[in-house]
Design an enzyme around this catalytic site. Structure first.
Site, PDB file in Angstrom:
ATOM      1  N   SER A 146     -29.754   2.646  46.845  1.00 14.78           N
ATOM      2  CA  SER A 146     -28.320   2.740  47.132  1.00 14.78           C
ATOM      3  C   SER A 146     -27.654   1.485  46.581  1.00 14.78           C
ATOM      4  O   SER A 146     -28.336   0.485  46.305  1.00 14.78           O
ATOM      5  CB  SER A 146     -28.116   2.796  48.651  1.00 14.78           C
ATOM      6  OG  SER A 146     -26.769   2.574  49.006  1.00 14.78           O
ATOM      7  N   TYR A 159     -29.791   0.508  57.663  1.00 15.75           N
ATOM      8  CA  TYR A 159     -29.690   1.225  56.388  1.00 15.75           C
ATOM      9  C   TYR A 159     -29.803   0.241  55.217  1.00 15.75           C
ATOM     10  O   TYR A 159     -30.550   0.456  54.264  1.00 15.75           O
ATOM     11  CB  TYR A 159     -28.358   1.979  56.344  1.00 15.75           C
ATOM     12  CG  TYR A 159     -28.186   2.896  55.164  1.00 15.75           C
ATOM     13  CD1 TYR A 159     -28.639   4.210  55.200  1.00 15.75           C
ATOM     14  CD2 TYR A 159     -27.569   2.447  53.996  1.00 15.75           C
ATOM     15  CE1 TYR A 159     -28.487   5.052  54.111  1.00 15.75           C
ATOM     16  CE2 TYR A 159     -27.411   3.282  52.902  1.00 15.75           C
ATOM     17  CZ  TYR A 159     -27.862   4.582  52.957  1.00 15.75           C
ATOM     18  OH  TYR A 159     -27.712   5.414  51.866  1.00 15.75           O
TER      19      TYR A 159
END
Ligand code: NDP
Length: 267
Positions: A146, A159
């Site tokens: 990401s 995350y």
């Protein structure tokens, strides 16, 4: 007949295979003639999606499994090999967003849920699919990192830590598997319009609906001025899995509309 871009006949396993980015990748690779092994945890959604792809002519194995359970991971590899004889491409992609909360407030149990899927599940996939590919002497793995693999973003500590960890996994496996015929890379999506981003946006901007919030977040984050489409990530995954990417190894490649080029850490 559409162009296959080197993916015709490749046996490709996708975790999170009926989700937003995984599903778009499955659709693209089905068009390109790949044979698909889709792994996800919602049986009904997975079965419906697999049937849709089959009705378009694709060969699809659908396997219900939880990527955090070691025996499930061993099983999805074993079933893929039993069904198709091997695995040429692996999109190690399943993930969750977790609770949107400050690092100082987040419960340890919520931390663990995200680390379990987004880091432990990715490791287990790399380990067991990696072993299979090393035995074959060939294969290409793409993990989903990401923009959070490269930057700290507020209210998503687990995350972000997990996605930084995905880059560490990719670099480590790349260093160990260099002489085996197996390549390992990551994609770094920016803001991509899926269920996940809509859910995050509706928590951060409750005044907007999820779709509008995702569009606004995408427009704000990226110099290209819009949210990304899952199909745009799929194009990069297909390329990294193909022999056209034969000298790309251990890399994290952004597909983010330029977000990483301009992001600071102020959130
Ligand atoms: P989705 O929620 O649409 O897809 C995620 C998929 O993973 C779902 O099908 C989900 O199943 C599945 N999954 C979750 N946990 C498990 C598990 N334990 N075992 C098996 N399958 C599981 O989101 P995206 O498509 O957006 O996310 C795909 C990847 O892309 C994730 O790794 C995410 O972190 C990453 N990403 C997404 C971005 C975005 O903006 N959308 C940006 C950057 C990265 P279920 O529906 O049952 O939960």
């Amino acid at each position: 007949m559409s162009e296959s871009y080197g993916m015709a006949g490749k046996r490709v396993l996708i975790t999170g295979g009926s989700g937003g980015i995984g599903g778009a990748t499955a659709r693209l690779l089905a068009e390109r003639g790949s044979r698909l092994i889709l792994v996800d945890r919602d049986e009904a959604a997975l079965a419906a999606f697999a049937d849709e792809l089959r009705s378009g002519g694709a060969e699809v194995l659908a396997i219900v499994a939880d990527v955090t359970v070691e025996d499930d991971v061993k099983r999805y590899v074993a079933e893929a090999v039993a069904g198709f004889g091997g695995i040429d491409g692996f999109f190690n992609n399943a993930g969750i967003e977790g609770k949107i909360q400050s690092a100082l407030e987040l419960d340890y149990s919520d931390w663990n849920k995200v680390i379990d899927v987004n880091l432990n599940g990715v490791y287990l996939g790399l380990k067991y699919v990696g072993r299979q590919m090393v035995d074959q002497g060939s294969g290409a793995i793409v993990c989903t990192g990401s923009i959070a693999s490269e930057r700290g973003l507020p209210n998503t500590v687990a995350y972000n830590a997990a996605k930084h960890g995905v880059l560490g996994l990719v670099r480590t496996f790349a260093s160990e598997l260099g002489g085996t015929g197996v390549r390992v890379n990551a994609v770094f999506p920016g803001m991509i319009d899926t269920r996940m981003l809509r859910n995050i946006a509706s928590q951060l901007m409750p005044e907007m609906d999820g779709a509008a919030g995702a569009a606004a977040a995408g427009a704000a984050a990226a110099p290209l001025g819009r949210v990304g489409r899952p199909e745009e990530v799929a194009q990069l995954v297909s390329f990294l899995m193909s022999d056209q990417a034969s000298f790309i190894h251990g890399a994290g490649v952004p597909v983010d509309g330029g977000a990483l080029a301009v992001m600071d850490n102020k959130g």
